[in-house]
Motif scaffolding. Structure first.
Motif, PDB file in Angstrom:
ATOM      1  N   SER A   1      16.762  73.710  24.036  1.00  0.00           N
ATOM      2  CA  SER A   1      17.904  74.307  24.733  1.00  0.00           C
ATOM      3  C   SER A   1      19.105  74.232  23.789  1.00  0.00           C
ATOM      4  O   SER A   1      19.136  73.385  22.882  1.00  0.00           O
ATOM      5  CB  SER A   1      18.202  73.549  26.026  1.00  0.00           C
ATOM      6  OG  SER A   1      18.712  72.272  25.708  1.00  0.00           O
ATOM      7  N   PRO A   2      20.097  75.077  24.000  1.00  0.00           N
ATOM      8  CA  PRO A   2      21.277  75.009  23.124  1.00  0.00           C
ATOM      9  C   PRO A   2      21.872  73.605  23.101  1.00  0.00           C
ATOM     10  O   PRO A   2      22.287  73.119  22.038  1.00  0.00           O
ATOM     11  CB  PRO A   2      22.238  76.022  23.754  1.00  0.00           C
ATOM     12  CG  PRO A   2      21.354  76.985  24.482  1.00  0.00           C
ATOM     13  CD  PRO A   2      20.162  76.201  24.956  1.00  0.00           C
TER      14      PRO A   2
ATOM     15  N   ILE B   1      23.086  82.515  22.103  1.00  0.00           N
ATOM     16  CA  ILE B   1      23.528  81.279  22.752  1.00  0.00           C
ATOM     17  C   ILE B   1      23.316  80.076  21.828  1.00  0.00           C
ATOM     18  O   ILE B   1      24.154  79.162  21.780  1.00  0.00           O
ATOM     19  CB  ILE B   1      22.824  81.094  24.128  1.00  0.00           C
ATOM     20  CG1 ILE B   1      23.234  79.795  24.812  1.00  0.00           C
ATOM     21  CG2 ILE B   1      21.342  81.148  24.052  1.00  0.00           C
ATOM     22  CD1 ILE B   1      24.462  79.958  25.633  1.00  0.00           C
TER      23      ILE B   1
ATOM     24  N   ALA C   1      25.980  80.086  19.171  1.00  0.00           N
ATOM     25  CA  ALA C   1      27.340  79.830  19.675  1.00  0.00           C
ATOM     26  C   ALA C   1      27.668  78.335  19.682  1.00  0.00           C
ATOM     27  O   ALA C   1      28.826  77.962  19.899  1.00  0.00           O
ATOM     28  CB  ALA C   1      27.473  80.393  21.089  1.00  0.00           C
ATOM     29  N   GLN C   2      26.678  77.482  19.452  1.00  0.00           N
ATOM     30  CA  GLN C   2      26.945  76.034  19.467  1.00  0.00           C
ATOM     31  C   GLN C   2      27.765  75.642  18.228  1.00  0.00           C
ATOM     32  O   GLN C   2      27.560  76.186  17.142  1.00  0.00           O
ATOM     33  CB  GLN C   2      25.619  75.244  19.484  1.00  0.00           C
ATOM     34  CG  GLN C   2      24.716  75.592  20.656  1.00  0.00           C
ATOM     35  CD  GLN C   2      25.433  75.518  21.982  1.00  0.00           C
ATOM     36  OE1 GLN C   2      26.014  74.495  22.328  1.00  0.00           O
ATOM     37  NE2 GLN C   2      25.418  76.616  22.720  1.00  0.00           N
TER      38      GLN C   2
ATOM     39  N   ASN D   1      17.360  84.733  22.504  1.00  0.00           N
ATOM     40  CA  ASN D   1      18.037  83.421  22.603  1.00  0.00           C
ATOM     41  C   ASN D   1      18.984  83.132  21.432  1.00  0.00           C
ATOM     42  O   ASN D   1      19.659  82.095  21.424  1.00  0.00           O
ATOM     43  CB  ASN D   1      16.998  82.286  22.753  1.00  0.00           C
ATOM     44  CG  ASN D   1      16.055  82.184  21.555  1.00  0.00           C
ATOM     45  OD1 ASN D   1      16.420  82.550  20.452  1.00  0.00           O
ATOM     46  ND2 ASN D   1      14.853  81.670  21.778  1.00  0.00           N
TER      47      ASN D   1
END
Ligand code: PEP
Length: 255
Positions: free
Chosen positions: A184-185, A224, A227-228, A221
């Protein structure tokens, strides 16, 4: 910082398939890169390096694609049958070399020390090593993710000293590679932050080291994950062989 999207073709390709893929990539890149810059690389099987160079000479858009290798020897030259040295890669204007991919660690018994030596060989000739670290599913379930990735990175820091700021680091959870399962992000960001802190203890330039994520990153995906705050790009396996998907990932990184 400018993001890096690097494709890892693994042991796939042929003269005909490569030409089709690279010409489609060259065709789509100007649009994918129209909003913002993004570093793009393809890590291809070494026997096709000359083909890449020849195609790049005839396709101007390929100038935006850096050539990368998937491995490099931990030795500089000599009686090491089957090995390819960093200097040989450099002869073909190779810019990146993946080292320590989990498939090399798993199927070829590569140790942390050997991975560190490979990174050293690449750096010595001016090739940027893309150093892969990542935990297996069993290690994640045992709660040892941080310990494992820190141990893997520590070996590379130890062997490379102040040059450590010249590497690209790839966090690739082994359980996410080729499985369709993505971290997951939040999970990915948490590990990236740990790695950034470890780099910061070794170099004052830690903030400029690209830490990229790999493991089933795809067109859906990518945005997202990218974007971290500590995810500076992607190492893309399966999706790098599908030009439309790879271009979508590049667009997400260049947004
Ligand atoms: C890889 O092999 O480095 C990788 C990330 O593969 P995939 O994208 O197919 O999971």
């Amino acid at each position: 910082m400018t993001k890096l999207i690097a494709g890892n073709w693994k042991m796939n390709g042929s003269l005909a398939a490569n030409e089709a893929l690279l010409s489609a990539l060259a065709g789509g890149l100007p649009t994918a890169l129209s909003s913002a810059p993004c570093d793009v690389a393809v890590c291809i099987p070494a026997p096709y390096f000359a083909q890449f160079q020849a195609l790049a000479a005839t396709m101007p858009a390929l100038a935006a694609v850096a050539l990368g290798a998937q491995d490099v020897s931990g030795q500089s030259a000599g009686a090491f049958t089957g090995e390819v040295s960093a200097a040989m890669l450099k002869d073909f204007a190779c810019r990146y070399a993946i080292v320590g991919h989990s498939e090399r660690r798993q199927y070829h018994g590569e140790t942390d020390a050997l991975v560190a030596a490979k990174a050293q060989q690449a750096l010595a000739v001016g090739i940027t090593p893309i150093v892969c670290v990542g935990e297996t599913l069993a290690e994640r379930e045992a709660g040892t993710t941080t310990e494992v990735v820190k141990r893997q990175l520590a070996a590379v820091i130890h062997a490379n000293g102040h040059c450590i700021s010249e590497i690209v680091l790839a966090y690739e959870p082994v359980w996410a590679i080729g499985t369709g399962k993505t971290a997951s992000p939040e999970e990915a960001q948490a590990v990236h932050a740990v790695l950034r802190a470890q780099l910061a203890a070794a170099t004052e330039h830690a903030s400029r080291v690209k830490i990229i994520y790999g493991g089933s990153m795809n067109a859906a995906n990518a945005a997202i994950l990218l974007a971290q705050p500590d995810i500076d790009g992607g190492l893309i396996g399966g999706a790098s062989l599908k030009v439309a998907d790879f271009l979508s990932i590049v667009s997400a990184a260049a947004a």
